[in-house]
Every structure is written in structure tokens, then in C-alpha cells.
Design a protein around this motif. Sequence first.
Motif, PDB file in Angstrom:
ATOM      1  N   VAL A  86      35.571  12.652  26.814  1.00  0.00           N
ATOM      2  CA  VAL A  86      36.143  13.697  27.650  1.00  0.00           C
ATOM      3  C   VAL A  86      35.068  14.092  28.648  1.00  0.00           C
ATOM      4  O   VAL A  86      34.078  14.727  28.286  1.00  0.00           O
ATOM      5  N   VAL A  87      35.255  13.680  29.899  1.00  0.00           N
ATOM      6  CA  VAL A  87      34.215  13.870  30.907  1.00  0.00           C
ATOM      7  C   VAL A  87      34.603  15.028  31.815  1.00  0.00           C
ATOM      8  O   VAL A  87      35.612  14.967  32.531  1.00  0.00           O
ATOM      9  N   LEU A  88      33.787  16.062  31.796  1.00  0.00           N
ATOM     10  CA  LEU A  88      34.007  17.265  32.571  1.00  0.00           C
ATOM     11  C   LEU A  88      32.837  17.474  33.526  1.00  0.00           C
ATOM     12  O   LEU A  88      31.804  16.791  33.428  1.00  0.00           O
ATOM     13  N   ARG A  89      32.973  18.414  34.418  1.00  0.00           N
ATOM     14  CA  ARG A  89      31.878  18.727  35.322  1.00  0.00           C
ATOM     15  C   ARG A  89      30.634  19.131  34.532  1.00  0.00           C
ATOM     16  O   ARG A  89      29.502  18.815  34.910  1.00  0.00           O
ATOM     17  N   GLN A  90      30.844  19.807  33.392  1.00  0.00           N
ATOM     18  CA  GLN A  90      29.720  20.338  32.612  1.00  0.00           C
ATOM     19  C   GLN A  90      28.978  19.270  31.804  1.00  0.00           C
ATOM     20  O   GLN A  90      27.865  19.520  31.337  1.00  0.00           O
ATOM     21  N   ASN A  91      29.576  18.088  31.599  1.00  0.00           N
ATOM     22  CA  ASN A  91      28.855  17.041  30.873  1.00  0.00           C
ATOM     23  C   ASN A  91      28.801  15.731  31.662  1.00  0.00           C
ATOM     24  O   ASN A  91      28.474  14.678  31.101  1.00  0.00           O
ATOM     25  N   PHE A  92      29.117  15.792  32.940  1.00  0.00           N
ATOM     26  CA  PHE A  92      29.123  14.587  33.770  1.00  0.00           C
ATOM     27  C   PHE A  92      27.772  13.869  33.729  1.00  0.00           C
ATOM     28  O   PHE A  92      27.720  12.633  33.668  1.00  0.00           O
ATOM     29  N   GLN A  93      26.688  14.623  33.763  1.00  0.00           N
ATOM     30  CA  GLN A  93      25.356  14.007  33.769  1.00  0.00           C
ATOM     31  C   GLN A  93      25.053  13.267  32.470  1.00  0.00           C
ATOM     32  O   GLN A  93      24.129  12.460  32.414  1.00  0.00           O
ATOM     33  N   ASP A  94      25.826  13.533  31.444  1.00  0.00           N
ATOM     34  CA  ASP A  94      25.607  12.902  30.141  1.00  0.00           C
ATOM     35  C   ASP A  94      26.490  11.678  29.945  1.00  0.00           C
ATOM     36  O   ASP A  94      26.451  11.042  28.885  1.00  0.00           O
ATOM     37  N   TYR A  95      27.283  11.323  30.946  1.00  0.00           N
ATOM     38  CA  TYR A  95      28.291  10.283  30.778  1.00  0.00           C
ATOM     39  C   TYR A  95      27.689   8.956  30.307  1.00  0.00           C
ATOM     40  O   TYR A  95      28.151   8.361  29.330  1.00  0.00           O
ATOM     41  N   GLU A  96      26.675   8.473  30.992  1.00  0.00           N
ATOM     42  CA  GLU A  96      26.066   7.200  30.600  1.00  0.00           C
ATOM     43  C   GLU A  96      25.517   7.276  29.188  1.00  0.00           C
ATOM     44  O   GLU A  96      25.637   6.316  28.405  1.00  0.00           O
ATOM     45  N   ALA A  97      24.936   8.414  28.837  1.00  0.00           N
ATOM     46  CA  ALA A  97      24.386   8.576  27.491  1.00  0.00           C
ATOM     47  C   ALA A  97      25.502   8.612  26.448  1.00  0.00           C
ATOM     48  O   ALA A  97      25.314   8.147  25.313  1.00  0.00           O
ATOM     49  N   MET A  98      26.674   9.161  26.814  1.00  0.00           N
ATOM     50  CA  MET A  98      27.803   9.163  25.887  1.00  0.00           C
ATOM     51  C   MET A  98      28.238   7.736  25.571  1.00  0.00           C
ATOM     52  O   MET A  98      28.502   7.388  24.409  1.00  0.00           O
ATOM     53  N   LEU A  99      28.320   6.901  26.605  1.00  0.00           N
ATOM     54  CA  LEU A  99      28.698   5.506  26.383  1.00  0.00           C
ATOM     55  C   LEU A  99      27.642   4.782  25.553  1.00  0.00           C
ATOM     56  O   LEU A  99      27.976   3.984  24.660  1.00  0.00           O
ATOM     57  N   ALA A 100      26.371   5.074  25.831  1.00  0.00           N
ATOM     58  CA  ALA A 100      25.275   4.452  25.084  1.00  0.00           C
ATOM     59  C   ALA A 100      25.290   4.903  23.626  1.00  0.00           C
ATOM     60  O   ALA A 100      25.002   4.107  22.716  1.00  0.00           O
ATOM     61  N   PHE A 101      25.603   6.174  23.404  1.00  0.00           N
ATOM     62  CA  PHE A 101      25.709   6.701  22.031  1.00  0.00           C
ATOM     63  C   PHE A 101      26.748   5.910  21.248  1.00  0.00           C
ATOM     64  O   PHE A 101      26.499   5.469  20.115  1.00  0.00           O
ATOM     65  N   ALA A 102      27.929   5.734  21.832  1.00  0.00           N
ATOM     66  CA  ALA A 102      28.989   4.994  21.152  1.00  0.00           C
ATOM     67  C   ALA A 102      28.578   3.548  20.900  1.00  0.00           C
ATOM     68  O   ALA A 102      28.784   3.005  19.809  1.00  0.00           O
ATOM     69  N   ASP A 103      27.996   2.924  21.904  1.00  0.00           N
ATOM     70  CA  ASP A 103      27.597   1.518  21.786  1.00  0.00           C
ATOM     71  C   ASP A 103      26.526   1.328  20.719  1.00  0.00           C
ATOM     72  O   ASP A 103      26.585   0.375  19.928  1.00  0.00           O
ATOM     73  N   SER A 104      25.551   2.240  20.676  1.00  0.00           N
ATOM     74  CA  SER A 104      24.449   2.106  19.722  1.00  0.00           C
ATOM     75  C   SER A 104      24.917   2.239  18.274  1.00  0.00           C
ATOM     76  O   SER A 104      24.307   1.686  17.360  1.00  0.00           O
TER      77      SER A 104
END
Length: 341
Positions: A164-182
Motif C-alpha cells: 500500500v503505497v501512500l505519500r507518507q511511505n513513498f520514499q520506502d517503496y523500494e525498501a518495501m519490495l526489497a523486504f518482501a524479496d529478501s
Amino acid sequence: MDKPLYAYVLEKYRQRNIPVTAVFELTYGCNLNCIHCYNPTRSQTRDLSLEEIADAAEQMRRMGIMDITLTGGELFYRRDWYEAAEIFSRIGFTITVFTNAVLIDDKVIAQLTQIDPLLIEVSLYGSSPEYYERITRVKGSFARFVNGLELLKKSGLNFVLKPVVLRQNFQDYEAMLAFADSKGYRLRFRFSPCLLPSGRHRNDFRLSDGEMVELFRHAPEQAEAVFAKCGIGQGGLVVGPTGDIRPCVAYPTAAGNIREQTLEVIWQESPLFKELRDISMDELENCRLCNLKQYCEPCLALNLLETGDLLKPSENCRIAANRKLAKGGVLDEKQSQPRVH
């Protein structure tokens, strides 16, 4: 099920005006306090009892509904969620569960194993306590979320994450994908551009145009669109915690209530369902000649929430314009592109 066979079954259901799926919101209660929550209220005084849920489930069986999604609020926030889920499991529905995973513990895992859902879909709000709890506004929720995911993974249950990508966590988007992948967690999608107004009628969590364009370029499959009427009021329905029947999750008003009418009567005879089924794409006057159509997936319920008119778009237009920009297009001067409020 073989896809051509399933498509044949769906077409027969459509021809006979039979719903295939139902979303059952067992509660609006939740353990989190997310900034973007669109639930209308958290204090329901007369949620459906187990007996009423059993009656609704039996009505669904007789109508021919096959697939049930159990959700909330937060499903596991309701103390007797398992007993409710057992009702649908015993009948033989295909079950999907929506959850934030924060309340998952060993007991919940054992209960889920008994229910054996086809799929568990888990919302992902961030890759760290900083970002995750910026959305949920509950201290310590990230650690419990991570623990819930680890328990799901160990259990062997089928689950996916939904960023769930919002303005408040947009900067974390790449890290969210990396978290899932890892962790080896599968994603349901990489992001969804359509965010409903919150129950507090706020939109300040929505992505800016620039942020949305960037994500469309990062997830090009989301930049593809088919201009067609959504399936609202046709393929499925929603049962709210107090028995209100709605055409879809986003739709703000009820077509009826199963405490007052049978589900089949509401489905077949409700003026609201009839109105929605009768709407044609030609009635979307603002859209017929728009050259953003190839980038647009109209959502009638979102139109209603945004403008008070099923046929008058707003946020749908902004999403379509950003899809066009992401694919290298240029907006015409006459094209309106509503801004985030």
C-alpha cells in the motif's frame, strides 16, 4: 480449475444474473488506526451474530455463490472470527482472507490451517517501524506484523503481500519490495494507484502526480488499462458487519439489509443493483470522446465518492493522465488533470 472451463462457468453465471463472489466484512473493528482507512465507523453496535452469518452463508450457497472473501476492519479483531469462518468452510466455499497479519499468533495459525483458505492477502505498509507505523499509528505494530509473516511462512499457508503505497511511505517503496524479496514473500501486485477517500473524507495520503508516474514506470503492468465498465453489481456483492448489502467494497450506500430481506431478493430486485446493471459506457459523457480512454479503468463507485455522481469522474482522470505520462505521452491542453487535494 481449468481457465477456459472457469471462463465458461463465469459466462453462464453472468447470463443467469448469479453472483460468483461475495466479500463478507465480519467487523469494522481493527487493531490499527491507519491514516487511509475508508471504513465508515469502528463502533458497530449490532454486528451480525453467528446464527445470522450462518443464515447468510446458506442463502449464498443456494444462490450459487462460490468464492468468499473474509475481511474487516481486521478479521482477527472479531473474537469469534474462527467460528464464523468455519461456517463458510463447512459449506465448501472457496475462502480468501484479508488481514494486516499483526494479530497472527500460533493459535490463529492453527485455526487458519483448519480453515485452509485458498489465499491469504496481507497489507504491506512499510519495511521498517518508522514507515510502517507512520501509516498504522500503532507503536510496536511492525514487529508484530513481521512475526505474523514469519508464522505464515512456517505454516505453509498460501499468502501474498499487497504493498500500500501512500505519500507518507513513498520514499520506502523500494525498501518495501526489497523486504518482501529478501524474505521470499510473493507480491499480489507492486502497487495500486486507486485509493479511496478515507472515512474521514481526507485524501492527503494520495500519491502526487510525479510519484504516481514514477511508480507506473517502475511497475509497467499497472500502466496498462482497459476502458470498460467495471463489474459493479454484476459478478459479486459485499455483506457489511450489520447485514447491509453493497454492490462493491467502495460503494458507500446499501442496496438492502439481510435482516430485512433475503439476499436473493436484494440481488434481483433492489433498485440500486438494477440501476448499476443498466448503466452503459455511453452514459459516461465526459469519457466517450476523451483521448485518455486507453489509459483509463473507470470505477463508478470512486466517481460517486469523489463527485457525488456515478457518471462524473475525477480521480479516475488523474490516474489515466499519469498512466499516459508514464508511457511517454503528452497531455493536451484541453485535458483536465485534477490535483491531489
